[in-house]
Design a protein around this motif. Structure first.
Motif, PDB file in Angstrom:
ATOM      1  N   UNK A 124      52.797  34.068  63.580  1.00  0.00           N
ATOM      2  CA  UNK A 124      52.763  32.624  63.389  1.00  0.00           C
ATOM      3  C   UNK A 124      51.833  32.229  62.258  1.00  0.00           C
ATOM      4  N   UNK A 125      51.741  30.931  62.054  1.00  0.00           N
ATOM      5  CA  UNK A 125      50.855  30.409  61.017  1.00  0.00           C
ATOM      6  C   UNK A 125      49.402  30.467  61.484  1.00  0.00           C
ATOM      7  N   UNK A 126      48.511  30.586  60.509  1.00  0.00           N
ATOM      8  CA  UNK A 126      47.090  30.729  60.821  1.00  0.00           C
ATOM      9  C   UNK A 126      46.274  29.730  59.997  1.00  0.00           C
ATOM     10  N   UNK A 127      45.156  29.335  60.575  1.00  0.00           N
ATOM     11  CA  UNK A 127      44.169  28.503  59.880  1.00  0.00           C
ATOM     12  C   UNK A 127      43.080  29.426  59.362  1.00  0.00           C
ATOM     13  N   UNK A 128      42.712  29.277  58.087  1.00  0.00           N
ATOM     14  CA  UNK A 128      41.709  30.127  57.469  1.00  0.00           C
ATOM     15  C   UNK A 128      40.584  29.252  56.941  1.00  0.00           C
ATOM     16  N   UNK A 129      39.362  29.586  57.332  1.00  0.00           N
ATOM     17  CA  UNK A 129      38.186  28.815  56.935  1.00  0.00           C
ATOM     18  C   UNK A 129      37.047  29.781  56.622  1.00  0.00           C
ATOM     19  N   UNK A 130      35.950  29.237  56.133  1.00  0.00           N
ATOM     20  CA  UNK A 130      34.756  30.046  55.895  1.00  0.00           C
ATOM     21  C   UNK A 130      34.216  30.545  57.230  1.00  0.00           C
ATOM     22  N   UNK A 186      50.899  31.861  45.135  1.00  0.00           N
ATOM     23  CA  UNK A 186      50.368  30.692  45.841  1.00  0.00           C
ATOM     24  C   UNK A 186      49.356  31.048  46.933  1.00  0.00           C
ATOM     25  N   UNK A 187      49.629  32.097  47.717  1.00  0.00           N
ATOM     26  CA  UNK A 187      48.703  32.466  48.790  1.00  0.00           C
ATOM     27  C   UNK A 187      47.364  32.929  48.228  1.00  0.00           C
ATOM     28  N   UNK A 188      47.416  33.772  47.210  1.00  0.00           N
ATOM     29  CA  UNK A 188      46.177  34.223  46.587  1.00  0.00           C
ATOM     30  C   UNK A 188      45.395  33.085  45.963  1.00  0.00           C
ATOM     31  N   UNK A 189      46.114  32.168  45.325  1.00  0.00           N
ATOM     32  CA  UNK A 189      45.460  31.003  44.721  1.00  0.00           C
ATOM     33  C   UNK A 189      44.798  30.134  45.795  1.00  0.00           C
ATOM     34  N   UNK A 190      45.484  29.978  46.937  1.00  0.00           N
ATOM     35  CA  UNK A 190      44.945  29.143  48.008  1.00  0.00           C
ATOM     36  C   UNK A 190      43.637  29.731  48.547  1.00  0.00           C
ATOM     37  N   UNK A 191      43.601  31.024  48.773  1.00  0.00           N
ATOM     38  CA  UNK A 191      42.390  31.648  49.305  1.00  0.00           C
ATOM     39  C   UNK A 191      41.264  31.645  48.277  1.00  0.00           C
ATOM     40  N   UNK A 192      41.600  31.801  47.005  1.00  0.00           N
ATOM     41  CA  UNK A 192      40.576  31.705  45.958  1.00  0.00           C
ATOM     42  C   UNK A 192      40.005  30.294  45.895  1.00  0.00           C
ATOM     43  N   UNK A 193      40.875  29.299  46.027  1.00  0.00           N
ATOM     44  CA  UNK A 193      40.405  27.906  46.030  1.00  0.00           C
ATOM     45  C   UNK A 193      39.499  27.634  47.227  1.00  0.00           C
ATOM     46  N   UNK A 194      39.827  28.249  48.368  1.00  0.00           N
ATOM     47  CA  UNK A 194      38.998  28.065  49.567  1.00  0.00           C
ATOM     48  C   UNK A 194      37.607  28.649  49.348  1.00  0.00           C
ATOM     49  N   UNK A 195      37.542  29.859  48.813  1.00  0.00           N
ATOM     50  CA  UNK A 195      36.234  30.470  48.571  1.00  0.00           C
ATOM     51  C   UNK A 195      35.450  29.735  47.489  1.00  0.00           C
ATOM     52  N   UNK A 196      36.155  29.087  46.567  1.00  0.00           N
ATOM     53  CA  UNK A 196      35.481  28.335  45.501  1.00  0.00           C
ATOM     54  C   UNK A 196      35.075  26.937  45.931  1.00  0.00           C
ATOM     55  N   UNK A 197      35.442  26.528  47.142  1.00  0.00           N
ATOM     56  CA  UNK A 197      35.086  25.204  47.639  1.00  0.00           C
ATOM     57  C   UNK A 197      36.008  24.094  47.178  1.00  0.00           C
ATOM     58  N   UNK A 198      37.126  24.442  46.563  1.00  0.00           N
ATOM     59  CA  UNK A 198      38.064  23.414  46.107  1.00  0.00           C
ATOM     60  C   UNK A 198      38.875  22.837  47.262  1.00  0.00           C
TER      61      UNK A 198
END
Length: 288
Positions: A124-130, A186-198
């Motif tokens: 299923x879908x997952x929520x990813x956070x710090x 897109x997935x890699x970009x999303x996780x990079x944006x998350x780690x960058x605080x975007x």
């Protein structure tokens, strides 16, 4: 006393006609199935796959679907042969339906473009956070802690509907759904944006997000979305896809899946795919 021959009644005549029609149809279907099944190669396991769709498949063989294909080929005692094509518009038409290959290793149950085998995993879908951030305890899209947060989501995916229902789309950042992964990630970009605080959180399909987090993002935490009460559902049963009408091949693959389920689960767990029970309500225990 002379016997009298009676003409069949109209109802009997209709029943006889129906039986003849059914017999004719059955013969026609049997012939069609045999003809379709003859398209399956007997000299190689021919797999249709995306050449740049890690963590699922890759032309280098590094994806978890590549590992499952290798397992099947070994069981069949056949060499493994790939037809590569981007998992985008035209994928099935230009690979499976063009008889360039015989099976897609991962395909959602219920899609009419293919004949589905029995499902071999549910995710299923997952929520990813710090991992150490203020959202680390969030387990649902409707959690008040997500209000006013910027959440990354793939545009047009089922979680986007849930986000809209909870008023999260005004600040959301969308990422493309149908792309050629040789040129976009897109997935890699999303996780990079998350780690960058975007963005403050990311929502991804578990078989993509889980392996990426395990492999490249140790500071992130992944939580399966198991409690969303409203449709659309956020879990799917994953099958293998073959051409419509290839029942013999489908049954052979079903047998292979059944006999090798524990090995398949081990491949998926090692990759980091979150495995759910069939109803999508809880996690399966990792194989020991």
């Amino acid at each position: 006393m002379r016997s009298v021959k009676r003409k069949p009644t109209a109802s009997v005549t209709r029943r006889l006609a129906a039986l003849v029609a059914l017999a004719t149809l059955a013969c026609g279907e049997t012939g069609a199935l045999a003809q379709t099944s003859d398209l399956v190669s007997k000299s190689a396991l021919r797999v249709c796959a995306d050449p740049a769709n890690l963590p699922m498949s890759d032309s280098s063989g590094a994806g978890f679907e590549n590992k499952i294909a290798e397992l099947l080929a070994a069981e069949l005692k056949l060499p493994l042969q790939y037809t590569w094509f981007p998992m985008a518009t035209g994928f099935i038409r230009k690979t499976l339906q063009a008889n360039k290959c015989d099976v897609v290793i991962g395909y959602a149950q219920g899609d009419e473009m293919v004949l589905n085998t029995n499902h071999y995993y549910t995710s299923g879908y997952v929520l990813i956070v710090s991992r150490d951030g203020p959202l680390a305890g969030v387990a649902a899209i409707g959690d008040p802690l997500l209000k006013d947060k910027r959440v990354g989501v793939v545009a047009g995916s089922p979680p986007a509907t849930h986000m809209a229902l909870h008023g999260l789309m005004s600040k959301a950042k969308g990422y493309d759904l149908m792309v050629d992964r040789r040129y976009q990630d897109p997935a890699g970009d999303m996780l990079s944006d998350l780690e960058a605080g975007m963005i403050d959180a990311a929502i991804l399909w578990g078989p993509i997000g889980g392996p990426l987090v395990k492999r490249d993002h140790p500071k992130l935490k992944l939580t399966p979305l198991l409690t969303e009460p409203l449709p659309p559902r956020l879990y799917y049963r994953i099958t293998m896809g073959v051409r419509q009408g290839e029942k013999v091949w489908e049954r052979k693959l079903n047998s292979l899946i059944r006999r090798n389920q524990a090995k398949i689960n081990a491949v998926l767990s090692e990759a980091g795919v979150p495995l759910l029970n069939d109803m999508g309500t809880g996690l399966l225990e990792a194989p020991k």
